[in-house]
Write a protein that holds these residues in place. Structure first.
Motif, PDB file in Angstrom:
ATOM      1  N   GLY A  27     -12.709 -53.050-100.271  1.00 51.27           N
ATOM      2  CA  GLY A  27     -12.482 -51.835 -99.495  1.00 51.27           C
ATOM      3  C   GLY A  27     -11.123 -51.216 -99.745  1.00 51.27           C
ATOM      4  O   GLY A  27     -10.978 -49.983 -99.780  1.00 51.27           O
ATOM      5  N   LEU A 123     -26.078 -42.514 -92.210  1.00 54.19           N
ATOM      6  CA  LEU A 123     -25.183 -43.605 -91.814  1.00 54.19           C
ATOM      7  C   LEU A 123     -25.669 -44.283 -90.543  1.00 54.19           C
ATOM      8  O   LEU A 123     -25.556 -45.504 -90.388  1.00 54.19           O
ATOM      9  CB  LEU A 123     -23.762 -43.072 -91.619  1.00 54.19           C
ATOM     10  N   GLU A 127     -25.976 -48.066 -91.829  1.00 52.83           N
ATOM     11  CA  GLU A 127     -24.766 -48.783 -91.445  1.00 52.83           C
ATOM     12  C   GLU A 127     -24.815 -49.267 -89.993  1.00 52.83           C
ATOM     13  O   GLU A 127     -24.500 -50.423 -89.693  1.00 52.83           O
ATOM     14  CB  GLU A 127     -23.552 -47.871 -91.666  1.00 52.83           C
ATOM     15  N   ASP A 150     -21.668 -59.380 -95.552  1.00 55.36           N
ATOM     16  CA  ASP A 150     -20.954 -58.104 -95.509  1.00 55.36           C
ATOM     17  C   ASP A 150     -20.057 -57.944 -96.732  1.00 55.36           C
ATOM     18  O   ASP A 150     -19.855 -56.824 -97.228  1.00 55.36           O
ATOM     19  CB  ASP A 150     -20.129 -58.023 -94.228  1.00 55.36           C
ATOM     20  N   ARG A 153     -22.197 -56.756 -99.486  1.00 58.53           N
ATOM     21  CA  ARG A 153     -22.451 -55.330 -99.267  1.00 58.53           C
ATOM     22  C   ARG A 153     -21.258 -54.486 -99.713  1.00 58.53           C
ATOM     23  O   ARG A 153     -21.422 -53.422-100.323  1.00 58.53           O
ATOM     24  CB  ARG A 153     -22.745 -55.092 -97.788  1.00 58.53           C
ATOM     25  N   SER A 154     -20.067 -54.967 -99.438  1.00 55.54           N
ATOM     26  CA  SER A 154     -18.873 -54.235 -99.815  1.00 55.54           C
ATOM     27  C   SER A 154     -18.747 -54.108-101.331  1.00 55.54           C
ATOM     28  O   SER A 154     -18.394 -53.049-101.855  1.00 55.54           O
ATOM     29  CB  SER A 154     -17.631 -54.930 -99.240  1.00 55.54           C
ATOM     30  N   THR A 157     -21.081 -51.581-102.478  1.00 59.34           N
ATOM     31  CA  THR A 157     -20.706 -50.241-102.031  1.00 59.34           C
ATOM     32  C   THR A 157     -19.735 -49.570-102.990  1.00 59.34           C
ATOM     33  O   THR A 157     -19.902 -48.388-103.334  1.00 59.34           O
ATOM     34  CB  THR A 157     -20.075 -50.303-100.622  1.00 59.34           C
ATOM     35  N   GLN A 161     -20.353 -45.947-104.672  1.00 61.56           N
ATOM     36  CA  GLN A 161     -19.543 -44.814-104.234  1.00 61.56           C
ATOM     37  C   GLN A 161     -18.768 -44.206-105.400  1.00 61.56           C
ATOM     38  O   GLN A 161     -18.676 -42.978-105.520  1.00 61.56           O
ATOM     39  CB  GLN A 161     -18.570 -45.263-103.140  1.00 61.56           C
ATOM     40  N   LEU A 174     -19.387 -40.984-100.759  1.00 63.50           N
ATOM     41  CA  LEU A 174     -18.962 -42.168-100.018  1.00 63.50           C
ATOM     42  C   LEU A 174     -20.059 -42.605 -99.040  1.00 63.50           C
ATOM     43  O   LEU A 174     -20.336 -43.795 -98.892  1.00 63.50           O
ATOM     44  CB  LEU A 174     -17.667 -41.873 -99.254  1.00 63.50           C
ATOM     45  N   LEU A 178     -22.408 -46.107 -99.374  1.00 66.14           N
ATOM     46  CA  LEU A 178     -22.443 -47.089 -98.289  1.00 66.14           C
ATOM     47  C   LEU A 178     -23.871 -47.311 -97.811  1.00 66.14           C
ATOM     48  O   LEU A 178     -24.295 -48.458 -97.593  1.00 66.14           O
ATOM     49  CB  LEU A 178     -21.568 -46.608 -97.134  1.00 66.14           C
ATOM     50  N   THR A 182     -26.036 -50.861 -98.103  1.00 65.77           N
ATOM     51  CA  THR A 182     -26.529 -51.446 -96.851  1.00 65.77           C
ATOM     52  C   THR A 182     -28.020 -51.744 -96.941  1.00 65.77           C
ATOM     53  O   THR A 182     -28.486 -52.803 -96.502  1.00 65.77           O
ATOM     54  CB  THR A 182     -26.252 -50.490 -95.672  1.00 65.77           C
TER      55      THR A 182
END
Length: 489
Positions: A27, A123, A127, A150, A153-154, A157, A161, A174, A178, A182
């Motif tokens: 992130g 979202l 999310e 998670d 998932r990151s 992502t 993105q 973005l 995401l 997800t």
């Protein structure tokens, strides 16, 4: 089936912390790339939209808090609990679709994003639904599994993105990235949950509602409170100011990791022990002792060289985030303590107390935030939040002390952390006088020296920390090393 009290809270937190830093690394890199590529205005617009989504999904997560509580108490109605969570999700998404349609022009104007209504619903459906079921999974005590999921998932992502932003989707990329990541990782949560939903009985729904009627407004007040800063900046100032705030928030975010993870495991643990009429004071005290162990050095590090840190990482466009960085770091220290206290109150089955405290703090924050933002700009809204967080701390700690005998709020380990942080600050400030930060190499050197100093001093002076680390590494519990009362971290 594994229960919350069958696992070591310290061990689960340690494993989850590795995942959390893995997730944060992804992130953090993402925010640097996108902040530099999009600039403060578009970058801030996305986070304004995200803040609105987090406000709109509070009923989902408030109901999920009720599901988490009931899930942790018994194994008999778990299928019905999960079924009720799915049912509530569908109903809420249908309602928010109509709301988004009615207020689509306002969404576009506020965020500056032409596709804001579509992104908002996307979202919310992905999310926010993921976050709700993540809470239910943590009711089993498997916070490390949830956090590693998670993290996966990151890492999905970021490339999604990046591809979409490069392809010309801008800030909308973005949201699309995401949502896509997800959707790909949500099945992992369901696999580890190991519960097939069934149609809930009216008795189960009533039981969930008895908790949710307090947890839903509590979630709303608490999230509006936590997102109020950036939303007010977008309202009174500009999306660019919101972008500056988000940069400072991201740099201080690791301060919350241990508190958030430990509190997630503490809540079902306290719930289970309380339902069995077992003591919980030591569980709460020990979690409070280590909740701020990352927040303290981050504050002193931010205090030592805020401008150099912001400019080196995010670029000169974000120089205005430097003073926000220091003030936010102060807030993080207080919030790491209140996070544990609030989750403990939920575990004690008193969501109404958190609801009242959240409502009072939010009202206080809104009034003072508007006044200070108009007077002092962006830094004013954070100062107001610090005062509101102090109000939450006093209120929650008073309730805990009244309800649970033997809880220690300010422990020796916490004071040792502050002492080690002061030594780190003096050391890094002195070196910074001779080594100006002109590149990533200089910044990395100062950060390494600071972290090394803090860690070395803390290990040297804190017997409790050494015992805790030893117990975690051995996969055992702390009661092997200390006299009663038991320390199980």
């Amino acid at each position: 089936m594994v229960e919350a009290t069958d696992v070591s809270l310290g061990g689960e937190t340690a494993k989850a912390l590795v995942a959390k830093f893995t997730l944060a690394a992804s992130g953090f890199v993402a925010t640097i790339l996108f902040a530099r590529e999009l600039g403060p205005t578009a970058f801030g617009g996305y986070y304004l939209l995200f803040a609105l989504t987090k406000i709109a999904d509070r009923p989902l997560n408030g109901w999920a808090s009720a599901s988490k509580k009931r899930f942790s108490e018994t194994t008999k109605q778990r299928k019905e609990v999960v079924g009720a969570q799915w049912g509530f999700t569908v109903i809420w998404l249908l309602f928010m679709t109509s709301v988004s349609f009615l207020f689509h022009e306002h969404l576009i104007t506020y965020t500056g994003l032409a596709t804001a209504p579509v992104l908002f619903l996307l979202l919310l459906a992905t999310e926010s639904n993921y976050e709700a079921f993540d809470r239910v999974l943590k009711a089993r005590g498997l916070i490390s599994v949830a956090t590693w999921t998670d993290a996966i998932r990151s890492y999905l992502t970021l490339p999604l993105q990046l591809l979409l932003v490069i392809a010309g989707f801008g800030a909308a990329g973005l949201a699309y990235g995401l949502a896509g990541a997800t959707v790909l990782t949500f099945p992992i949560l369901l696999f580890y949950l190991k519960v097939r939903p069934t149609l809930p009985s009216s008795r189960t729904v009533r039981s969930l509602w008895e908790y949710a009627k307090y947890s839903i407004p509590t979630e709303f007040f608490a999230t509006l409170y936590s997102r109020f800063d950036v939303m007010l900046l977008g309202l009174l100032l500009t999306p660019s100011a919101a972008g500056q705030y988000e940069v400072a928030a991201m740099l201080t975010l690791p301060a919350t990791f241990i508190a958030t993870l430990a509190a997630s495991g503490l809540m079902p643990r306290v719930s289970k022990l309380t339902s069995e009429s077992k003591p919980v004071a030591q569980e709460i005290s020990n979690t409070l002792s280590f909740a701020s162990i990352l927040a303290v050095p981050i504050f002193f590090g931010a205090l030592a060289f805020p401008t150099a840190l912001v400019i080196t990482v995010y670029g000169g466009e974000f120089e205005a985030a430097a003073p926000l960085l220091v003030v936010l770091a102060i807030y993080r220290i207080i919030s790491t303590q209140t996070t544990v206290l609030r989750k403990s109150i939920n575990g004690l089955d008193h969501p109404s107390v958190n609801m009242r405290i959240s409502a009072i703090a939010l009202s206080f924050n809104i009034i003072l935030g508007i006044i200070l933002t108009i007077r002092f700009g962006a830094v004013g809204v954070i100062i107001a939040t610090i005062f509101a967080e102090c109000l939450i701390y006093v209120s929650t700690s008073y309730f805990i002390k009244q309800k649970i005998h033997g809880v220690t709020l300010v422990s020796r380990p916490l004071l040792e952390q502050i002492g080690a942080g002061l030594i780190m600050f003096v050391t890094v400030s002195g070196i910074h006088g001779f080594i100006p930060v002109q590149s990533w190499v200089d910044l990395s050197l100062l950060l390494t020296i600071g972290a090394g100093t803090y860690g070395f001093v803390l290990l040297l002076i804190s017997d409790r920390l050494r015992y805790t680390i030893g117990s975690i590494l051995r996969g055992s519990r702390l009661e092997q090393f200390v006299p009663k009362p038991v320390l199980r971290w």
